[in-house]
Write a protein that holds these residues in place. Sequence first.
Motif, PDB file in Angstrom:
ATOM      1  N   ALA A 257       0.824  -1.213  -0.116  1.00  0.00           N
ATOM      2  CA  ALA A 257       0.119   0.079  -0.211  1.00  0.00           C
ATOM      3  C   ALA A 257       0.756   1.259   0.021  1.00  0.00           C
ATOM      4  N   SER A 258       2.007   1.315  -0.527  1.00  0.00           N
ATOM      5  CA  SER A 258       3.008   2.515  -0.666  1.00  0.00           C
ATOM      6  C   SER A 258       2.169   3.572  -1.501  1.00  0.00           C
ATOM      7  N   PHE A 259       1.433   3.012  -2.492  1.00  0.00           N
ATOM      8  CA  PHE A 259       0.875   4.146  -3.489  1.00  0.00           C
ATOM      9  C   PHE A 259      -0.423   4.902  -2.529  1.00  0.00           C
ATOM     10  N   GLY A 260      -1.172   4.073  -1.633  1.00  0.00           N
ATOM     11  CA  GLY A 260      -2.100   4.882  -0.904  1.00  0.00           C
ATOM     12  C   GLY A 260      -1.247   5.613   0.151  1.00  0.00           C
ATOM     13  N   GLY A 261      -0.285   5.211   0.734  1.00  0.00           N
ATOM     14  CA  GLY A 261       0.444   5.956   1.870  1.00  0.00           C
ATOM     15  C   GLY A 261       0.991   7.073   1.316  1.00  0.00           C
ATOM     16  N   TYR A 262       1.462   7.326   0.102  1.00  0.00           N
ATOM     17  CA  TYR A 262       2.151   8.557  -0.476  1.00  0.00           C
ATOM     18  C   TYR A 262       1.244   9.390  -0.739  1.00  0.00           C
ATOM     19  N   LEU A 263       0.013   9.124  -1.294  1.00  0.00           N
ATOM     20  CA  LEU A 263      -0.856   9.842  -1.791  1.00  0.00           C
ATOM     21  C   LEU A 263      -1.872  10.798  -0.753  1.00  0.00           C
ATOM     22  N   LEU A 264      -1.606  10.228   0.573  1.00  0.00           N
ATOM     23  CA  LEU A 264      -1.842  11.003   1.813  1.00  0.00           C
ATOM     24  C   LEU A 264      -1.629  12.423   1.881  1.00  0.00           C
ATOM     25  N   SER A 265      -0.313  12.776   1.445  1.00  0.00           N
ATOM     26  CA  SER A 265       0.240  14.060   1.455  1.00  0.00           C
ATOM     27  C   SER A 265      -0.468  14.888   0.555  1.00  0.00           C
ATOM     28  N   GLU A 266      -1.164  14.261  -0.363  1.00  0.00           N
ATOM     29  CA  GLU A 266      -1.915  15.054  -1.378  1.00  0.00           C
ATOM     30  C   GLU A 266      -3.375  15.202  -0.997  1.00  0.00           C
ATOM     31  N   ASP A 267      -3.651  14.889   0.247  1.00  0.00           N
ATOM     32  CA  ASP A 267      -5.111  14.822   0.807  1.00  0.00           C
ATOM     33  C   ASP A 267      -6.001  13.917  -0.174  1.00  0.00           C
ATOM     34  N   ILE A 268      -5.392  12.745  -0.621  1.00  0.00           N
ATOM     35  CA  ILE A 268      -6.033  11.942  -1.276  1.00  0.00           C
ATOM     36  C   ILE A 268      -6.170  10.718  -0.394  1.00  0.00           C
ATOM     37  N   LEU A 269      -7.248  10.290  -0.127  1.00  0.00           N
ATOM     38  CA  LEU A 269      -7.471   9.127   0.938  1.00  0.00           C
ATOM     39  C   LEU A 269      -7.980   7.825   0.243  1.00  0.00           C
ATOM     40  N   THR A 270      -6.895   7.038   0.188  1.00  0.00           N
ATOM     41  CA  THR A 270      -7.057   5.734  -0.600  1.00  0.00           C
ATOM     42  C   THR A 270      -7.180   4.401   0.320  1.00  0.00           C
ATOM     43  N   LEU A 271      -8.320   3.708   0.080  1.00  0.00           N
ATOM     44  CA  LEU A 271      -8.626   2.580   0.591  1.00  0.00           C
ATOM     45  C   LEU A 271      -7.965   1.367  -0.236  1.00  0.00           C
TER      46      LEU A 271
ATOM     47  N   SER B 182       0.738 -11.526   4.067  1.00  0.00           N
ATOM     48  CA  SER B 182       0.257 -10.402   4.906  1.00  0.00           C
ATOM     49  C   SER B 182       0.577  -9.141   4.180  1.00  0.00           C
ATOM     50  N   GLN B 183       0.487  -8.995   3.043  1.00  0.00           N
ATOM     51  CA  GLN B 183       0.088  -7.657   2.579  1.00  0.00           C
ATOM     52  C   GLN B 183      -0.520  -6.481   3.225  1.00  0.00           C
ATOM     53  N   ILE B 184      -1.573  -6.851   3.417  1.00  0.00           N
ATOM     54  CA  ILE B 184      -2.700  -5.732   4.120  1.00  0.00           C
ATOM     55  C   ILE B 184      -2.269  -5.909   5.644  1.00  0.00           C
ATOM     56  N   GLN B 185      -1.962  -6.604   6.371  1.00  0.00           N
ATOM     57  CA  GLN B 185      -1.314  -6.672   7.830  1.00  0.00           C
ATOM     58  C   GLN B 185      -0.111  -5.614   7.743  1.00  0.00           C
ATOM     59  N   PHE B 186       0.859  -5.455   6.898  1.00  0.00           N
ATOM     60  CA  PHE B 186       1.915  -4.666   6.608  1.00  0.00           C
ATOM     61  C   PHE B 186       1.217  -3.291   6.223  1.00  0.00           C
ATOM     62  N   ALA B 187       0.310  -3.040   5.401  1.00  0.00           N
ATOM     63  CA  ALA B 187      -0.219  -1.914   5.132  1.00  0.00           C
ATOM     64  C   ALA B 187      -0.802  -1.120   6.422  1.00  0.00           C
ATOM     65  N   LEU B 188      -1.652  -2.127   7.266  1.00  0.00           N
ATOM     66  CA  LEU B 188      -2.435  -1.380   8.501  1.00  0.00           C
ATOM     67  C   LEU B 188      -1.199  -0.924   9.545  1.00  0.00           C
ATOM     68  N   GLU B 189      -0.207  -1.884   9.758  1.00  0.00           N
ATOM     69  CA  GLU B 189       0.856  -1.708  10.946  1.00  0.00           C
ATOM     70  C   GLU B 189       1.385  -0.415  10.361  1.00  0.00           C
ATOM     71  N   ARG B 190       1.664  -0.245   9.103  1.00  0.00           N
ATOM     72  CA  ARG B 190       2.195   1.104   8.727  1.00  0.00           C
ATOM     73  C   ARG B 190       1.190   2.361   8.881  1.00  0.00           C
ATOM     74  N   GLY B 191      -0.062   2.107   9.162  1.00  0.00           N
ATOM     75  CA  GLY B 191      -1.123   3.231   9.384  1.00  0.00           C
ATOM     76  C   GLY B 191      -1.617   3.598   8.122  1.00  0.00           C
ATOM     77  N   ILE B 192      -1.729   2.602   7.134  1.00  0.00           N
ATOM     78  CA  ILE B 192      -2.457   3.119   5.881  1.00  0.00           C
ATOM     79  C   ILE B 192      -3.726   2.286   5.717  1.00  0.00           C
ATOM     80  N   PRO B 193      -4.546   3.115   5.370  1.00  0.00           N
ATOM     81  CA  PRO B 193      -6.036   2.254   5.064  1.00  0.00           C
ATOM     82  C   PRO B 193      -5.975   1.220   4.091  1.00  0.00           C
ATOM     83  N   ALA B 194      -6.685  -0.063   4.769  1.00  0.00           N
ATOM     84  CA  ALA B 194      -6.647  -1.269   4.072  1.00  0.00           C
ATOM     85  C   ALA B 194      -7.441  -2.152   4.783  1.00  0.00           C
ATOM     86  N   PHE B 195      -7.939  -3.313   3.802  1.00  0.00           N
ATOM     87  CA  PHE B 195      -8.521  -4.551   4.335  1.00  0.00           C
ATOM     88  C   PHE B 195      -8.416  -5.547   3.249  1.00  0.00           C
ATOM     89  N   VAL B 196      -8.618  -6.559   3.630  1.00  0.00           N
ATOM     90  CA  VAL B 196      -8.595  -8.114   3.035  1.00  0.00           C
ATOM     91  C   VAL B 196      -9.846  -8.119   2.190  1.00  0.00           C
TER      92      VAL B 196
END
Length: 598
Positions: free
Chosen positions: A212-226, A236-250
Motif C-alpha cells: 500500500a505504498s501508493f495509498g500511503g504517499y497519496l495521503l500527503s496530497e489529501d487523497i484518501l486511498t482504501l 500479509s500484504q494488508i497486515q503490513f499496510a495497516l501496521e504502517r497506518g495506511i487504510p486497508a482491508f482484505v
Amino acid sequence: MGHLNLPASKRNSRQYRLLDIVSAAFFGAVLLFFLLVFTPLGDSLAASGRQALLLSNAGDPKHRQRLVALVEAGHQQTIEACPAEAVDHMPCEDPRRNSQLSREMNFYRERHCPVPEETPLCLIPPPDGYRVPVQWPESLHKIWHSNMPHNKIADRKGHQGWMKAEGPYFIFPGGGTMFPDGAVQYIEKLGQYIPISGGVLRTALDMGCGVASFGGYLLSEDILTLSFAPRDSHKSQIQFALERGIPAFVAMLGTRRLPFPAFSFDLVHCSRCLIPFTAYNATYFIEVDRLLRPGGYLVISGPPVQWPKQDKEWADLQAVARALCYELIAVDGNTVIWKKPAGDSCLPNQNEFGLELCNESDDPNYAWYFTLKKCVSRTSSVKGEHAIGIIPKWPERLEKAPSRATFMKNGIDVFEADTRRWRRRVAYYKKSLNLKLGTPAIRNVMDMNAFFGGFAAALLSDPVWVMNVVPARKPSTLGVIYDRGLIGVYHDWCEPFSTYPRTYDLIHVVGIESLTKYSGSGESRCNLVDLMVEMDRMLRPEGTVVIRDSPEVIEKVGRIAHAVRWTASIHEKEPESRGREKILVATKNFWKLPSASH
C-alpha cells in the motif's frame, strides 16, 4: 472345570510381580504429580490441554452456549487464550477452510465465514516479541519486524523497493513492482495527466495494493486511498499496510461485488493487480465502472498495457473502455489512464462483449454478498449530483450535505444535526474521557456503526484515518460517507471483519446491541460475547474501545469487557445530549501467552 494347583514358589513369584507393578504405578503417579505441580511442564501440559479442549469445544454448540451465558452473566472470569499458532487468524479468510471451495472466478479466495458454533471462543494472542507499534508518521517508513515476522515479501520484492529487513525493523522505501524508483515519482508522473493536487480528487481505491505504498504517499496530497488485496501466498500484504497506518482491508474481486456503494471512488488504481478486467464478458471492468464516480479516473499500470505477448488482452481492454465511452487520457509506457463519462454511459451501443445497461429497478448500491452483475450500472439510478466537477472539492465536501442524503426523510436536516452532534461529542471525548485522540498514539480508527460518518468528520484535524462501517442491515448511508470524502465498507457484525488481528488503535461504536439484533422484533441474530471477542481480535494491545448505549446494555458490556481482559470504566454522556446513554471506555491489556506454552 478343575483348578490348576501351582507350586508355592510359583504362586509367590506371581504375587511379587503384581506388587512390583502396583508399586511402580504408585511411584510413577507421585512423580507425575510433582512434575505437574512444581515444574513448568505442568503449566505447559495444562495449557495445551486447555487449548485442545477449547478447539474441541468449538464443535460443541451446547458447551459454547453455556460459556457465552456464563460470560454474559459475569460468572466466567476470563476467556481463554487461543493457541500460539492463531496469532494471525482471520476466521473468514482461513486458507485451510477455503482451499476446499471452487476455484472458478477465485470464489475460494473470497470471504467464507464459519458459523459461530464452529468458531473457537478464545482471544487471539500477540506473537512472541510483539511491541506497541511504531507511531505515525514514522510508521509509514518502518515497523517492528517482530510484530509480523514474515520475510517472504522482503525476500521476493526487496529489489523492487517494496520493503526490506533492517535490524529490528522492516523498512519501506516506497517502491512497487511498477514503480521501483518510488511511489512519489510515480504519483508525480500521474499528476501530469490527472488532477492529483487541489482537492478535485479525494477518495481512491487501490486494487491488489501490495504493501500500500501508493495509498500511503497519496495521503500527503489529501487523497484518501482504501487499499485492498486478498490473503495470498505473501500472507500479509494488508497486515503490513495497516501496521504502517495506511487504510486497508482484505478482499478479493471474485464472484461478488466489493462491499462499497455505487460511484464511491474518484480514482481507481491497479498497479500490476493482475485482475483480468475483460474476462467473463468484462464483468470485472463493469464492477470497476460501478465503483468509479462519474468523471472519475481509472489508472492501470502493468499487464496487459503494452505488455509483451498480451496484445489481445490489451486490445480487449481498450475495446471495453471504448464501449463504455471512457475517454483515453494517456498511455505512458505500461500505464494507461481513462476518464469515465460524467453522464450515463453511451450504451446501449454495439459491442463485442454484449454489454447492456442494467434495468431501471437495479440498485447499484447493493453490495453485501451480492453476485456480480453482467450489466452496466446507470448513473441516473443513484439520485443526486455526484459527478466530479459538480460535487464540491475537498475539504468543502466534508461539511456540505450531499444530495444522496435525501434518500432519507428530512435527510439534509438529519445530516446537519448529526454533524453538529459529533463535533460536540468528540470535543467531550477529548476533554473528559482522557482518550488519546489527537495524539500520535491513535492512527487506525474504526467506527462500527458509522451512519453519516459524523464521528470521522469530527476527527479531521487529528492524525487518524477512520474505517466507517455501515451495517449491511441498516439504512444504506455509505454513499453519503463517500460523497463527504471519507471511506468505509458495508459489513454484518454477526460475522468477523476482513482484517488481520491487532490492526486498529481505537474502535468506536454507538448502539452496539443493535448490531446483533433484528431491527423491529428486537430478537437476537448473534451475541455480544462473540462480537466483543471479534473487537478484541481487531484491536491492538493497549488499544481503546469506546461504546455508547443504554445503561442496561453498558452494564452487560462491562461484564463481557472483564472476560475479554479489558480494563473498563463507565462515564456519563456529555451534558448537552438527550437520551439515556452511558459511555464505556476500555483499554485492551497487553497480555502474552506464558512462555512455557510455546
